[in-house]
Design a protein around this motif. Structure first.
Motif, PDB file in Angstrom:
ATOM      1  N   LEU A  85       0.841  -1.203   0.000  1.00 46.68           N
ATOM      2  CA  LEU A  85       0.000   0.000   0.000  1.00 46.68           C
ATOM      3  C   LEU A  85       0.874   1.251   0.000  1.00 46.68           C
ATOM      4  O   LEU A  85       0.579   2.227  -0.706  1.00 46.68           O
ATOM      5  CB  LEU A  85      -0.921   0.002   1.232  1.00 46.68           C
ATOM      6  N   ASP A  86       1.970   1.208   0.749  1.00 46.08           N
ATOM      7  CA  ASP A  86       2.878   2.371   0.784  1.00 46.08           C
ATOM      8  C   ASP A  86       3.466   2.636  -0.594  1.00 46.08           C
ATOM      9  O   ASP A  86       3.604   3.787  -1.009  1.00 46.08           O
ATOM     10  CB  ASP A  86       4.009   2.143   1.802  1.00 46.08           C
ATOM     11  N   THR A  89       0.816   4.316  -2.541  1.00 45.74           N
ATOM     12  CA  THR A  89       0.600   5.680  -2.036  1.00 45.74           C
ATOM     13  C   THR A  89       1.723   6.585  -2.530  1.00 45.74           C
ATOM     14  O   THR A  89       1.475   7.690  -3.025  1.00 45.74           O
ATOM     15  CB  THR A  89       0.557   5.683  -0.486  1.00 45.74           C
ATOM     16  N   ASP A  90       2.960   6.095  -2.425  1.00 42.92           N
ATOM     17  CA  ASP A  90       4.102   6.903  -2.869  1.00 42.92           C
ATOM     18  C   ASP A  90       4.014   7.217  -4.358  1.00 42.92           C
ATOM     19  O   ASP A  90       4.510   8.240  -4.811  1.00 42.92           O
ATOM     20  CB  ASP A  90       5.427   6.175  -2.577  1.00 42.92           C
ATOM     21  N   LEU A  94      -3.140   6.094  -4.495  1.00 42.45           N
ATOM     22  CA  LEU A  94      -4.168   5.829  -3.485  1.00 42.45           C
ATOM     23  C   LEU A  94      -4.556   7.139  -2.813  1.00 42.45           C
ATOM     24  O   LEU A  94      -3.744   8.046  -2.682  1.00 42.45           O
ATOM     25  CB  LEU A  94      -3.638   4.880  -2.404  1.00 42.45           C
ATOM     26  N   TYR A  95      -5.777   7.195  -2.352  1.00 37.96           N
ATOM     27  CA  TYR A  95      -6.174   8.351  -1.531  1.00 37.96           C
ATOM     28  C   TYR A  95      -7.057   7.865  -0.386  1.00 37.96           C
ATOM     29  O   TYR A  95      -7.762   6.860  -0.521  1.00 37.96           O
ATOM     30  CB  TYR A  95      -6.864   9.427  -2.370  1.00 37.96           C
ATOM     31  N   LEU A 147      -8.490   3.182   2.023  1.00 41.17           N
ATOM     32  CA  LEU A 147      -7.617   3.678   0.946  1.00 41.17           C
ATOM     33  C   LEU A 147      -8.189   3.196  -0.373  1.00 41.17           C
ATOM     34  O   LEU A 147      -8.431   1.993  -0.554  1.00 41.17           O
ATOM     35  CB  LEU A 147      -6.195   3.142   1.115  1.00 41.17           C
TER      36      LEU A 147
END
Ligand code: GLU
Length: 279
Positions: A85-86, A89-90, A94-95, A147
């Motif tokens: 997930l990171d 996100t990076d 994702l939000y 997310l």
């Protein structure tokens, strides 16, 4: 190709005849030269019970199935899913979504005509356009959030067009957009079926994903996640679902059809296998 397959039940109840058929199908696809893995998909800790995990081992063993050890138990790997997930996100894909079901429902009613996908109406995108400071403020205030994948961005980032191959249905053009901005980490579970299954299939080197055709559409999304995460793309074989004499598919609520109740009634594994069509 030496097939590496898996059977991936969720321990939310006792296995029924449909599971037996699916597990036997998967093992058969691996064949004597391939590898057959068992994976316990217990990320939903509110519905899964450890007792059902033991029952899965017992029931599959009774059917004569053998699988590689150690068995991957998803609830022991939440930190792996967090890392995935990171990464997403990076990459800006994702939000956080703070909406309740009710918020989403009213927004869908307000806009009308929301597109629908395999999981129902698409998320209307309310939190997609939140400012960075609003997000940070709500997170700092301890508001719970899911997310979501920003599908538009993800599609732009993927090196498309994407396709995948199903051994029964043939070549498929991937259409992950049918899911809209899908949830990849839930409010109550720090991951999701789609994220964990895609990651684990990659991690475990599964090159032939076998599962019921009720999950056929999920593969469109999994194909996109594989692309975003630079994972290998397995082949798929979505098999037909076994139905009872009433024409309905077996479900966990259908207690009379569990493998253990059949065993307790004196049926042999061979007789049960015959009912699945794998005698
Ligand atoms: N855990 C899922 C289920 O029990 C199956 C996942 C899969 O085979 O991809 O329905």
């Amino acid at each position: 190709m030496t097939a590496i397959t898996r059977f991936a039940p969720s321990p939310t109840g006792f296995l029924h005849l449909g599971h037996a058929a699916s597990a036997l199908f998967s093992a058969k696809q691996a064949g004597p030269d391939g590898r057959f893995l068992l994976r316990i998909e217990d990320i939903d800790q509110t519905r899964c019970r450890p007792g059902y995990i033991d029952a899965i081992y017992e029931d599959l063993g009774w059917l004569g199935l053998q699988w590689e050890e150690p068995v991957r138990i998803q609830s022991q790997h939440f930190s792996d899913y967090q890392q995935v997930l990171d990464r997403l996100t990076d990459a800006g894909l994702l939000y956080p979504c703070f909406c309740t079901r009710k918020d989403i429902q009213s927004e869908i009613e307000r806009i009308g005509n929301a597109p629908h996908g395999p999981d129902g109406a698409h998320y209307p995108g309310t939190c997609r356009n939140c400012s960075k400071s609003e997000r940070a403020g709500r997170m700092a205030a301890g508001e719970s959030y899911a997310l979501r994948l920003d599908m538009g961005r993800a599609l732009r980032q993927a090196d498309g067009p994407l396709s995948w191959y199903d051994r029964k249905a043939g070549k498929q053009d991937a259409t992950p957009e049918i899911f809209g901005d899908v949830v990849l980490a839930r409010k109550d579970t720090p991951t999701s079926y789609h994220l964990s299954v895609t990651h684990d299939d990659h991690l475990q080197g599964i090159n032939l994903v076998t599962r019921g055709e009720d999950l056929f559409f999920a593969s469109h999304l999994h194909r996109l996640l594989q692309e975003l995460l630079s994972y290998d793309v397995p082949e798929y074989h979505h098999h037909g679902l076994l139905t009872g004499p009433d024409g309905k598919r077996f479900a966990k609520r259908d207690k009379s059809k569990t493998l253990r109740s059949m065993r307790e009634e004196g049926m042999t594994a061979v007789e049960v296998m015959a009912l699945t069509g794998f005698a």
